[in-house]
Design a protein around this motif. Structure first.
Motif, PDB file in Angstrom:
ATOM      1  N   ILE B  87      -6.832  -9.606  -4.552  1.00 33.54           N
ATOM      2  CA  ILE B  87      -6.889 -10.981  -4.050  1.00 33.54           C
ATOM      3  C   ILE B  87      -5.706 -11.257  -3.123  1.00 33.54           C
ATOM      4  CG2 ILE B  87      -6.799 -13.417  -4.716  1.00 33.54           C
ATOM      5  CD1 ILE B  87      -8.234 -12.554  -7.333  1.00 33.54           C
ATOM      6  N   VAL B  88      -4.494 -10.864  -3.581  1.00 32.30           N
ATOM      7  CA  VAL B  88      -3.303 -11.104  -2.763  1.00 32.30           C
ATOM      8  C   VAL B  88      -3.455 -10.426  -1.406  1.00 32.30           C
ATOM      9  CG1 VAL B  88      -0.843 -10.570  -2.558  1.00 32.30           C
ATOM     10  CG2 VAL B  88      -1.739 -11.446  -4.703  1.00 32.30           C
ATOM     11  N   GLU B  89      -3.990  -9.205  -1.436  1.00 29.06           N
ATOM     12  CA  GLU B  89      -4.163  -8.478  -0.187  1.00 29.06           C
ATOM     13  C   GLU B  89      -5.096  -9.232   0.764  1.00 29.06           C
ATOM     14  OE1 GLU B  89      -5.461  -4.477  -0.766  1.00 29.06           O
ATOM     15  OE2 GLU B  89      -5.320  -4.001   1.361  1.00 29.06           O
ATOM     16  N   ILE B  90      -6.234  -9.711   0.224  1.00 28.02           N
ATOM     17  CA  ILE B  90      -7.196 -10.428   1.068  1.00 28.02           C
ATOM     18  C   ILE B  90      -6.590 -11.721   1.599  1.00 28.02           C
ATOM     19  CG2 ILE B  90      -9.413 -11.656   1.053  1.00 28.02           C
ATOM     20  CD1 ILE B  90     -10.311  -9.532  -1.052  1.00 28.02           C
ATOM     21  N   VAL B  91      -5.918 -12.481   0.700  1.00 28.78           N
ATOM     22  CA  VAL B  91      -5.349 -13.775   1.111  1.00 28.78           C
ATOM     23  C   VAL B  91      -4.309 -13.574   2.204  1.00 28.78           C
ATOM     24  CG1 VAL B  91      -3.903 -15.698   0.357  1.00 28.78           C
ATOM     25  CG2 VAL B  91      -5.819 -14.955  -1.057  1.00 28.78           C
ATOM     26  N   THR B  95      -4.444 -15.112   6.027  1.00 28.98           N
ATOM     27  CA  THR B  95      -3.570 -16.230   6.379  1.00 28.98           C
ATOM     28  C   THR B  95      -2.382 -15.823   7.246  1.00 28.98           C
ATOM     29  OG1 THR B  95      -2.409 -15.922   4.296  1.00 28.98           O
ATOM     30  CG2 THR B  95      -4.131 -17.618   4.348  1.00 28.98           C
ATOM     31  N   ASN B  96      -1.813 -14.680   6.998  1.00 24.74           N
ATOM     32  CA  ASN B  96      -0.588 -14.340   7.710  1.00 24.74           C
ATOM     33  C   ASN B  96      -0.599 -12.872   8.089  1.00 24.74           C
ATOM     34  OD1 ASN B  96       2.007 -13.927   8.613  1.00 24.74           O
ATOM     35  ND2 ASN B  96       2.931 -15.261   7.062  1.00 24.74           N
ATOM     36  N   ILE B  97      -1.058 -12.599   9.311  1.00 21.69           N
ATOM     37  CA  ILE B  97      -1.252 -11.209   9.707  1.00 21.69           C
ATOM     38  C   ILE B  97       0.079 -10.482   9.863  1.00 21.69           C
ATOM     39  CG2 ILE B  97      -1.376 -11.611  12.209  1.00 21.69           C
ATOM     40  CD1 ILE B  97      -3.777  -9.344  10.238  1.00 21.69           C
ATOM     41  N   MET B  98       1.133 -11.233  10.210  1.00 19.88           N
ATOM     42  CA  MET B  98       2.475 -10.625  10.335  1.00 19.88           C
ATOM     43  C   MET B  98       2.925 -10.080   8.990  1.00 19.88           C
ATOM     44  SD  MET B  98       4.361 -11.273  13.360  1.00 19.88           S
ATOM     45  CE  MET B  98       5.940 -12.014  12.949  1.00 19.88           C
ATOM     46  N   TYR B 100       1.039  -9.436   6.509  1.00 20.46           N
ATOM     47  CA  TYR B 100       0.143  -8.374   6.083  1.00 20.46           C
ATOM     48  C   TYR B 100       0.576  -7.032   6.674  1.00 20.46           C
ATOM     49  CZ  TYR B 100      -3.998  -5.587   5.282  1.00 20.46           C
ATOM     50  OH  TYR B 100      -4.846  -4.587   4.886  1.00 20.46           O
ATOM     51  N   ASN B 101       0.954  -7.056   7.952  1.00 20.76           N
ATOM     52  CA  ASN B 101       1.402  -5.813   8.578  1.00 20.76           C
ATOM     53  C   ASN B 101       2.658  -5.269   7.907  1.00 20.76           C
ATOM     54  OD1 ASN B 101      -0.705  -5.764  10.356  1.00 20.76           O
ATOM     55  ND2 ASN B 101       0.406  -6.861  11.965  1.00 20.76           N
ATOM     56  N   ALA B 102       3.509  -6.194   7.418  1.00 14.52           N
ATOM     57  CA  ALA B 102       4.748  -5.758   6.778  1.00 14.52           C
ATOM     58  C   ALA B 102       4.500  -5.240   5.360  1.00 14.52           C
ATOM     59  CB  ALA B 102       5.755  -6.903   6.756  1.00 14.52           C
ATOM     60  N   LEU B 103       3.636  -5.942   4.589  1.00 12.28           N
ATOM     61  CA  LEU B 103       3.460  -5.602   3.176  1.00 12.28           C
ATOM     62  C   LEU B 103       2.217  -4.766   2.900  1.00 12.28           C
ATOM     63  CD1 LEU B 103       4.251  -8.966   1.343  1.00 12.28           C
ATOM     64  CD2 LEU B 103       5.817  -7.188   2.035  1.00 12.28           C
ATOM     65  N   GLY B 104       1.234  -4.872   3.827  1.00 18.05           N
ATOM     66  CA  GLY B 104      -0.106  -4.329   3.605  1.00 18.05           C
ATOM     67  C   GLY B 104      -0.174  -2.970   2.958  1.00 18.05           C
ATOM     68  N   ILE B 105       0.527  -1.996   3.539  1.00 15.95           N
ATOM     69  CA  ILE B 105       0.350  -0.633   3.034  1.00 15.95           C
ATOM     70  C   ILE B 105       0.914  -0.455   1.634  1.00 15.95           C
ATOM     71  CG2 ILE B 105       0.136   0.570   5.239  1.00 15.95           C
ATOM     72  CD1 ILE B 105       3.171   1.206   4.936  1.00 15.95           C
ATOM     73  N   TYR B 106       1.801  -1.366   1.204  1.00 15.18           N
ATOM     74  CA  TYR B 106       2.387  -1.193  -0.127  1.00 15.18           C
ATOM     75  C   TYR B 106       1.526  -1.797  -1.221  1.00 15.18           C
ATOM     76  CZ  TYR B 106       6.322  -0.156   2.801  1.00 15.18           C
ATOM     77  OH  TYR B 106       7.117   0.386   3.753  1.00 15.18           O
ATOM     78  N   LEU B 107       0.683  -2.785  -0.840  1.00 15.12           N
ATOM     79  CA  LEU B 107      -0.056  -3.511  -1.867  1.00 15.12           C
ATOM     80  C   LEU B 107      -0.940  -2.623  -2.746  1.00 15.12           C
ATOM     81  CD1 LEU B 107      -0.760  -6.858  -0.042  1.00 15.12           C
ATOM     82  CD2 LEU B 107       0.533  -6.538  -2.142  1.00 15.12           C
ATOM     83  N   PRO B 108      -1.780  -1.732  -2.162  1.00 18.87           N
ATOM     84  CA  PRO B 108      -2.641  -0.921  -3.037  1.00 18.87           C
ATOM     85  C   PRO B 108      -1.843  -0.057  -4.009  1.00 18.87           C
ATOM     86  CG  PRO B 108      -3.326  -0.745  -0.751  1.00 18.87           C
ATOM     87  CD  PRO B 108      -2.020  -1.462  -0.749  1.00 18.87           C
ATOM     88  N   LEU B 109      -0.636   0.346  -3.606  1.00 17.02           N
ATOM     89  CA  LEU B 109       0.189   1.196  -4.473  1.00 17.02           C
ATOM     90  C   LEU B 109       0.677   0.451  -5.704  1.00 17.02           C
ATOM     91  CD1 LEU B 109       2.503   2.862  -1.800  1.00 17.02           C
ATOM     92  CD2 LEU B 109       0.635   3.940  -3.024  1.00 17.02           C
TER      93      LEU B 109
END
Lengths: 215, 191, 188
Positions: B87-91, B95-98, B100-109
């Motif tokens: 959910i956090v990843e989708i939200v 909402t905030n693509i910047m 997402y680019n910073a945190l995105g790759i770490y979320l699934p881990l």
């Protein structure tokens, strides 16, 4: 005769190969560097290491077995949640059994017992091996990875307990005691900094052996 | 108040997640090579820890304890965390693509990061109330981020040093962690 | 031929778009039922273990007890239905974390014995508060004397572990004073 039956036919050679692979070539701790949290946290005594090792072997065998059975009917989309539910069920069973029949071990493992759920080794074996291979080899693979993990834990905890307390106590019995160390033990090895040092030195040793072999 | 401060400082300095409890070691050694990545990873973990603590705190205090089914906590917590991370990843993506680019790759881990499940289990083990759970999540997350930042700063400098071949990479990182852990033991007895 | 047909209808199920959700729900359901079952088997044993642990700890302090009652966190120790003493747990902040001490007191509110149940102190230093050389000092003390000797009381701190020693001593004194009031007020 279809491919299925051919694949399912048992080959003793392959069974032992899968088993040995996990213990030596792809040792989860020293070679793949997986499952670090319990490796450092519960290795204050050999007793705890044996308990944790047995727990991980039980969960790995159980989850690899079930996941291999249901591998053909598991939809790829919900694959990971299914694996997690299977693994978490086995961990809960383990935790209940330990609490009922081995309360001292249950207490000394603390939160690291339920944390077996997120041990990367178990989910890793489910995803990489058990979800793609027949039951019997999945069991061999689980047993191999579990034994490799346990052996690593025993080596680390042996060094920490002997250096840190000067003696070795297993199942409440003192096996031996080293005169000088037991009167003024190097307590640092029981404490967190000692855990990091021991792992660092063992990893460097494994590498050194690898480097020497290649040259 | 005193109690909340004790929980918070205890988790940041004394029972630090990485140095004393050994939780979240995989990202600690994996992502701590660069300072900028370390901050992002720390922020992502803290965020998930906070949300997970609130969710599991509600489940524990209002469902598991009243119905006396605490033994189900492992399976429920891990599913809640897995769902929350999604959910956090989708939200964040919407909402905030910047961010997402910073945190995105770490979320699934993060789903299989023991620090997140660890904090929810610590909350349950200590019978923390919802407020105490939130404070402990913030303390645990901040302690984790602090270590990641310190570690990555040291490792950036260490890259330039002449390390023996067999000690390069992980082994020397473990030695650094050991020295950090020794230094932080100085905070024992603070509270 | 029949085998092939079942294979086909089976494939149809696998391709249904709701199948993944149903499959996951089914797995969760099976897991929950299984865990309920295991919990039912082990629960009695777990409760027995917890009870046995409390009794064995209390028996270390009161060897001739036969029963206990728990009221307001105070264990009232009984022998043949008569109160022979009281026991409670004192929690103190030590060097590395909480130190839990089980305190047994006689009917005249003097300390019978204390045992340290759990601690996370430095091995070899703070953990020495668990040794009888430290805990035996508490035997027979009244509340007024449960103070470290360097603060004017009768308890000598373990060398090099003043914080741990003070944590035990102070927490025992605090709980002792509090529980004596409760016992007197309710006439347990």
């Amino acid at each position: 005769m279809n491919m299925e039956e051919l694949e399912e036919r048992f080959s003793a050679k392959k069974f032992w190969k899968e088993l040995a692979k996990g213990i030596i070539l792809t040792n989860p701790v020293f070679v793949l560097v997986l499952g670090l949290c319990p490796t450092l946290a519960v290795t204050t005594s050999v007793n705890n290491a044996l308990g944790m090792g047995a727990g991980v072997i039980f969960v790995l065998l159980g989850s690899n077995f079930i996941i291999s059975i249901i591998r053909k009917i598991t939809p790829g989309m919900v694959r990971i949640p299914v694996f997690i539910v299977v693994i978490a069920s086995f961990v809960t069973i383990l935790s209940l059994v330990f609490e009922a029949y081995l309360p001292p071990l249950y207490e000394s493992l603390g939160i690291y017992l339920p944390l077996i759920v997120v041990n990367c080794i178990i989910l890793g074996r489910a995803e990489v091996f058990a979800s793609k291979n027949p039951i019997i080899y999945s069991i061999a693979d689980g047993l191999g990875a579990g034994l490799g993990f346990t052996i690593a834990l025993i080596i680390i905890s042996f060094l920490r307990e002997v250096l840190g307390t000067g003696s070795l106590v297993i199942f409440g019995k003192q096996l031996f005691s080293i005169p000088v160390i037991s009167t003024s033990p190097l307590s640092i090895f029981i404490m967190p900094p000692g855990a990091f040092i021991i792992i660092a030195l063992l990893m460097a040793l494994f590498r050194l052996i690898g480097v020497l072999k290649n040259e | 108040m005193n109690n909340l401060l004790t929980i918070f400082l205890g988790l940041v300095l004394i029972n630090n997640f990485i140095l004393a409890k050994f939780l979240g070691l995989c990202p600690f050694f994996g992502v701590s090579k660069k300072l900028s990545n370390a901050v992002s990873m720390g922020a992502a973990v803290t965020l998930v820890m906070l949300i997970a603590s609130i969710a599991t705190g509600i489940i524990y205090n209002y469902i598991l304890v009243p119905y006396n089914v605490q033994f189900m906590n492992i399976i429920i917590y891990i599913l809640v965390i897995a769902a929350l991370v999604q959910i956090v990843e989708i939200v964040i993506k919407r909402t905030n693509i910047m961010l997402y680019n910073a945190l995105g790759i770490y979320l699934p881990l993060i789903t299989t990061n023991c620090a997140v499940l660890g904090i929810t289990l610590i909350n349950a083990q200590n019978n923390y109330s919802l407020l105490q759970s939130i404070v402990s999540a913030l303390g645990g997350g901040l302690g984790f981020t602090l270590m990641l930042v310190i570690m990555s700063a040291i490792r950036e400098k260490n890259e330039l040093a002449d390390t023996p071949k067999s000690m390069k990479g992980l082994p020397i990182a473990f030695i650094i962690a050991s020295l950090l852990s020794l230094a932080f033991m100085g905070f024992n007895g603070l509270l | 031929m029949a085998r092939k047909e079942t294979g086909n209808s089976f494939n149809k199920i696998l391709q249904n778009k709701f199948y993944p959700i149903i499959f996951l729900a089914l797995i969760v359901f099976i897991a929950v039922v299984l865990l309920m079952y295991v919990n039912n088997i082990t629960r009695v044993k777990i409760l027995e273990q917890r009870e046995a642990k409390i009794i064995s700890q209390l028996k270390n302090i009161f060897p001739d007890m036969d029963k206990y009652e728990l009221k307001e966190n105070i264990y009232i120790i009984l022998k043949n239905g008569k109160t022979i003493g009281y026991s409670f747990i004192a929690k103190g902040k030590g060097y590395g974390g909480e130190i839990n001490t089980l305190v047994g007191i006689n009917k005249d509110f003097s300390i019978k014995e204390i045992t340290v149940l759990s601690n996370s102190e430095t091995p070899g230093l703070g953990t020495r508060v668990t040794l009888s050389s430290f805990t035996d000092q508490f035997k027979g003390l009244k509340s007024a004397d449960v103070v470290l000797s360097k603060d004017g009381g009768k308890v000598d701190a373990v060398t090099g572990a003043t914080i741990s020693s003070r944590a035990v001593t102070d927490s025992v004194k605090k709980e002792l004073d509090k529980n004596i009031e409760i016992i007197k007020k309710n006439n347990y």
